[in-house]
Write an enzyme that holds these catalytic residues in place. Structure first.
Site, mmCIF file in Angstrom:
data_model
loop_
_atom_site.group_PDB
_atom_site.id
_atom_site.type_symbol
_atom_site.label_atom_id
_atom_site.label_comp_id
_atom_site.label_asym_id
_atom_site.label_seq_id
_atom_site.Cartn_x
_atom_site.Cartn_y
_atom_site.Cartn_z
ATOM 1 N N ARG A 51 -3.310 5.312 4.563
ATOM 2 C CA ARG A 51 -3.919 6.569 4.839
ATOM 3 C C ARG A 51 -5.025 6.227 6.068
ATOM 4 O O ARG A 51 -5.193 4.894 6.549
ATOM 5 C CB ARG A 51 -4.850 6.842 3.815
ATOM 6 C CG ARG A 51 -5.720 6.003 3.184
ATOM 7 C CD ARG A 51 -6.252 6.279 1.840
ATOM 8 N NE ARG A 51 -7.345 5.323 1.546
ATOM 9 C CZ ARG A 51 -7.937 5.568 0.476
ATOM 10 N NH1 ARG A 51 -7.638 6.192 -0.356
ATOM 11 N NH2 ARG A 51 -8.824 4.570 0.054
ATOM 12 N N ASP A 53 -8.757 7.163 7.658
ATOM 13 C CA ASP A 53 -9.851 7.947 7.617
ATOM 14 C C ASP A 53 -10.291 9.096 8.232
ATOM 15 O O ASP A 53 -9.709 9.454 9.086
ATOM 16 C CB ASP A 53 -11.224 7.050 7.640
ATOM 17 C CG ASP A 53 -11.423 6.110 6.630
ATOM 18 O OD1 ASP A 53 -10.753 6.291 5.628
ATOM 19 O OD2 ASP A 53 -12.051 4.732 6.930
ATOM 20 N N ARG A 198 -12.085 -1.529 12.321
ATOM 21 C CA ARG A 198 -13.506 -0.999 12.713
ATOM 22 C C ARG A 198 -14.719 -1.962 12.597
ATOM 23 O O ARG A 198 -15.632 -2.031 13.634
ATOM 24 C CB ARG A 198 -13.952 0.386 12.237
ATOM 25 C CG ARG A 198 -13.155 1.572 12.431
ATOM 26 C CD ARG A 198 -13.327 2.651 11.569
ATOM 27 N NE ARG A 198 -14.528 3.322 11.464
ATOM 28 C CZ ARG A 198 -15.100 4.086 10.539
ATOM 29 N NH1 ARG A 198 -14.155 4.603 9.658
ATOM 30 N NH2 ARG A 198 -16.293 4.453 10.820
#
Lengths: 249, 249
Positions: A51, A53, A198
């Protein structure tokens, strides 16, 4: 049943991420809605490589699904695009054997993270790059990045909310390129933990600013503690760039 | 009163064009709202180099206004950006003499028009380039463009709704550049009529497709009839790129 593999690109700006969540607009939901239409009202479940975000983009996300329909391999692209909004574009479709699995068959993934380094933010890239108009030492960031390349327990570089137990991943390559108004980080690895790209980006930025030393990466990895690494860079600079299912290019 | 000149960039996607219209969200309105806040509720009228239509972007639109406030020249950029949404970014501010006029003092303007020529539309440029995945002969388009360069009556190349009487304009240069996934047209001239760049682009595209001959441009200009030229290219590929107030670069 025929298994179909698709490559899909999407602008994550208006989506609450990839995965279906109650009462939220997600990429998976939009794709499954389109497939349901093609299948005359029958639900079709899709499986993605992983997935993304909310706010995160994809250039080469991969998903698969099974269908009883006899639509030609390359026509799935056209059929899906004709039903999708312009924020999601299917780039490729092909038939794959039943043992292909978009998530479990992944060999490598590439993520990219874009910084817009021009003095003023740009109205055109405001959702597509993180505006960071401060000096960055790219050579130092690359030195730190090289120390993160390899097979390590990345506990320090994933969200404290990460649910998987095994936090060992292999990073094959991190490269950082600077152009006139952009710094682009590329991360290639066999898998990435929750928020890992990130957090690596946020930590590398702090190295680039001189707030951390490049050679401190070794210690950060060893500590296995999310508290010691840098800030999570914002979602809108991140792209799922490519997913590999063989070890070739 | 001090006259202030600003250079502003905006994403035209969500705006009903530049000029204030009743009950529509426009760039002028957003800028005047921000200025009103800075002036503690007093209305401040701005004057731009010209308007842009709904969906049209600007990289270097220019406007001026007069103010009794004693804010330093370069602080206007910061003050305005702190109040504006991210779709509008002021890039530069400076004091100018009272005889400077953002519209009447214009010497030259550059518009650019972008085509995305990759086989699939891109979710990332869907509002920032016109997707045109068909073969184009750039050399033929450039030949036609060169025939449109000069001082002519551009009646054939402006909207039938154009209200000005004098339709003579000077085009100094049209250049067309092709990269891997983009064709970019640049138009530099002393002024442009309503829809002129979009009609020139639409007509040049038809030349690029072989639907029109490059040397037919001479005849099209002579006919002074909007009916004879090509389709108006869509707004979202168009950018007001730069406005010059002197004849230098």
């Amino acid at each position: 049943m025929q298994r179909v593999k698709c490559i899909v690109s999407y602008d994550g700006t208006l989506f609450s991420g990839y995965q279906v969540q109650p009462s939220k607009r997600t990429v998976q939901l939009e794709l499954e809605k389109a497939l349901k239409q093609i299948h005359k009202g029958t639900d079709v479940r899709i499986t993605a490589s992983g997935r993304t975000d909310a706010g995160v983009h994809a250039l080469g996300q991969v998903f698969h699904f099974d269908t009883p329909l006899t639509i030609a391999e390359n026509r799935w692209t056209i059929a899906l695009n004709s039903l999708l909004n312009k924020e999601i574009v299917v780039l490729h479709s092909e038939f794959v054997p039943q043992d292909f699995h978009a998530r479990y068959s992944v060999q490598k993934k590439e993520y990219r993270y874009k910084l817009n380094i021009s003095p003023f933010p740009s109205p055109f890239t405001r959702n597509y790059a993180y505006h960071f108009p401060f000096p960055l030492n790219v050579a130092e960031m690359q030195k730190a990045a090289d120390l993160l390349t390899g097979t390590f327990d990345f506990s320090s570089f994933c969200s404290a909310k990460t649910e998987v137990n095994d936090k060992v991943r292999s990073i094959y390559k991190i490269s950082i390129k600077k152009t006139e108004d952009e710094v682009c980080f590329s991360f290639v690895g066999n898998g990435f933990l929750y928020n890992m790209v990130r957090i690596m980006t946020g930590t590398l930025i702090e190295v680039g600013q001189g707030k951390r030393r490049a050679d401190d990466m070794v210690r950060l990895l060893a500590l296995k503690d999310r508290q010691v690494t840098g800030k999570t860079a914002p979602a809108h600079g991140l792209y799922l760039w490519k997913v590999w299912y063989t070890n070739d290019n």
